[in-house]
Design a protein around this motif. Sequence first.
Motif, PDB file in Angstrom:
ATOM      1  N   LYS A 176       0.797  -1.223   0.000  1.00  0.00           N
ATOM      2  CA  LYS A 176       0.000   0.000   0.000  1.00  0.00           C
ATOM      3  C   LYS A 176       0.836   1.281   0.000  1.00  0.00           C
ATOM      4  N   TYR A 177       0.206   2.311  -0.564  1.00  0.00           N
ATOM      5  CA  TYR A 177       0.723   3.690  -0.509  1.00  0.00           C
ATOM      6  C   TYR A 177      -0.139   4.455   0.483  1.00  0.00           C
ATOM      7  N   TRP A 178       0.441   4.966   1.543  1.00  0.00           N
ATOM      8  CA  TRP A 178      -0.344   5.807   2.470  1.00  0.00           C
ATOM      9  C   TRP A 178       0.612   6.817   3.106  1.00  0.00           C
TER      10      TRP A 178
ATOM     11  N   LYS B  58       2.746  10.884   1.961  1.00  0.00           N
ATOM     12  CA  LYS B  58       3.462  11.596   0.894  1.00  0.00           C
ATOM     13  C   LYS B  58       4.788  12.133   1.401  1.00  0.00           C
TER      14      LYS B  58
ATOM     15  N   LYS C 200      -9.765  18.638  -6.909  1.00  0.00           N
ATOM     16  CA  LYS C 200      -8.619  17.798  -7.271  1.00  0.00           C
ATOM     17  C   LYS C 200      -8.372  17.869  -8.792  1.00  0.00           C
TER      18      LYS C 200
ATOM     19  N   ARG D 102      -0.346   4.034 -11.303  1.00  0.00           N
ATOM     20  CA  ARG D 102      -0.280   2.579 -11.524  1.00  0.00           C
ATOM     21  C   ARG D 102      -1.310   2.118 -12.550  1.00  0.00           C
TER      22      ARG D 102
ATOM     23  N   THR E 113      -6.232  11.904   0.510  1.00  0.00           N
ATOM     24  CA  THR E 113      -5.202  12.933   0.669  1.00  0.00           C
ATOM     25  C   THR E 113      -5.199  13.482   2.097  1.00  0.00           C
TER      26      THR E 113
ATOM     27  N   MET F  30      -4.048  10.727   4.621  1.00  0.00           N
ATOM     28  CA  MET F  30      -2.588  10.517   4.645  1.00  0.00           C
ATOM     29  C   MET F  30      -1.896  11.603   5.463  1.00  0.00           C
TER      30      MET F  30
ATOM     31  N   MET G  80      -1.262  -0.842   7.316  1.00  0.00           N
ATOM     32  CA  MET G  80      -1.831   0.444   6.908  1.00  0.00           C
ATOM     33  C   MET G  80      -3.052   0.782   7.773  1.00  0.00           C
TER      34      MET G  80
ATOM     35  N   ASP H  61      -8.835  -1.356   1.303  1.00  0.00           N
ATOM     36  CA  ASP H  61      -8.277  -0.017   1.084  1.00  0.00           C
ATOM     37  C   ASP H  61      -8.971   1.017   1.963  1.00  0.00           C
TER      38      ASP H  61
HETATM   39  C1  2P0 Z   1      -3.179   2.479  -2.480  1.00  0.00           C
HETATM   40  N1  2P0 Z   1      -4.763   4.066  -1.476  1.00  0.00           N
HETATM   41  O1  2P0 Z   1      -1.970   2.205  -2.514  1.00  0.00           O
HETATM   42  C2  2P0 Z   1      -3.697   3.148  -1.231  1.00  0.00           C
HETATM   43  C3  2P0 Z   1      -4.228   2.176  -0.246  1.00  0.00           C
HETATM   44  C4  2P0 Z   1      -5.877   3.855  -0.613  1.00  0.00           C
HETATM   45  C5  2P0 Z   1      -5.426   2.845   0.370  1.00  0.00           C
HETATM   46  O2  2P0 Z   1      -3.649   5.156  -3.036  1.00  0.00           O
HETATM   47  O3  2P0 Z   1      -3.779  11.680  -2.255  1.00  0.00           O
HETATM   48  O4  2P0 Z   1      -6.503   8.549  -3.999  1.00  0.00           O
HETATM   49  O5  2P0 Z   1      -4.767  11.316  -4.522  1.00  0.00           O
HETATM   50  O6  2P0 Z   1      -2.428  10.586  -4.036  1.00  0.00           O
HETATM   51  O7  2P0 Z   1      -4.246   7.845  -4.907  1.00  0.00           O
HETATM   52  C6  2P0 Z   1      -5.645   6.106  -2.424  1.00  0.00           C
HETATM   53  O8  2P0 Z   1      -4.935   7.275  -2.546  1.00  0.00           O
HETATM   54  O9  2P0 Z   1      -4.379   9.462  -2.986  1.00  0.00           O
HETATM   55  C7  2P0 Z   1      -4.612   5.080  -2.320  1.00  0.00           C
HETATM   56  P1  2P0 Z   1      -3.809  10.825  -3.488  1.00  0.00           P
HETATM   57  P2  2P0 Z   1      -5.051   8.283  -3.767  1.00  0.00           P
HETATM   58  O10 2P0 Z   1      -3.962   2.189  -3.411  1.00  0.00           O
END
Ligand code: 2P0
Length: 317
Positions: A16-18, A20, A65, A136, A182, A185, A232, A272
């Motif tokens: 996961k990405y959480w 910045k 956004k 991605r 956003t 995070m 996460m 998520d």
């Molecule tokens: C992900 N999510 O890696 C993680 C896991 C949600 C939970 O990426 O701030 O809408 O626009 O860059 O892309 C959702 O975040 O956030 C996300 P911003 P985004 O999929």
Amino acid sequence: MNQATALAHPNIALVKYWGKRASENNIPATPSLSITLDTLVTRTSVRESEQDQIEINGSVVSDTKIEDFLVRLRAAYSLPPLAIESSSNFPTSAGLASSASGFAGLLTAIDTAFGLDMNASERSIWARRGSGSAARSIFGGFASLEEENGHWCARGVLPREAWPLKVVIAITSETAKSVGSTAGMERSEKTSPYYGAWTESTRLDHAAGLSAVSRQDFSRLGSIAESSCLKMHALMLSSQPPLFYWNGATVETIAAVRELQGGGVRVFFTVDAGPQVKAICQENAASVVAERLASVPGVLRTLVCGLGPGAYVDQPG
Ligand code: 2P0
């Protein structure tokens, strides 16, 4: 007249990405690893117009956004006012990654309509500036978002045909989430005592996840993905005020996945920023997983997806 339509699919992060590193240009704090889905799709059309107008699922909206994204894009490219129409065949803002397919499709449509001539990496960088996860969805199959030569950009790491996994999505609520990604995070970074440990362990999970994908090691990938998801959510729960995205059916569905695992079914879960549970399984397990998850009290419906392609332009005719 300059116009184009693009189709893009949401992706589900396994690592996961959480968080910045910098909100300017939307640089992620860590790399991430995902699968792009088929079946769920966002269709985005852009055309030159007299003024900017954004229509999402049939309603004209003001979307900061997207508006901010257009400001940044216009600082680099000369673009006329745009009429943007975007529609998705799945619930938006409910943890099904609609911003990923939305921005990946928007950028792909603009690139084509106005001849910006970007390659896939450049489109991924621009999609990321709209929404991190969108970088991605430019790619199909398995994709990794990481830093390379100073750029945060996704790349395809394994084509979908090479490892055709299935994803069963258990929808437990159709309501939009209360705190967007956003803001969430930012809150976690500022307030969770676990934030440093989270970014450190995510870097390790990403490297291990890439290795598991290249070896097509299902058990290893499943254990990395479940751990990344739970870490996460631990980070989210430890934020102040807490970010609580699950409901009771989310927990019951995870319990059902664990029960299936106990019975030898090749499946793992991820969740998520929303209450839906995604169960990733091998192809031959999809029907048994879908049937079991549909029987969980509180699951409204299930969707079964395969792995999908990266964002592409719809060729008329
Ligand atoms: C992900 N999510 O890696 C993680 C896991 C949600 C939970 O990426 O701030 O809408 O626009 O860059 O892309 C959702 O975040 O956030 C996300 P911003 P985004 O999929």
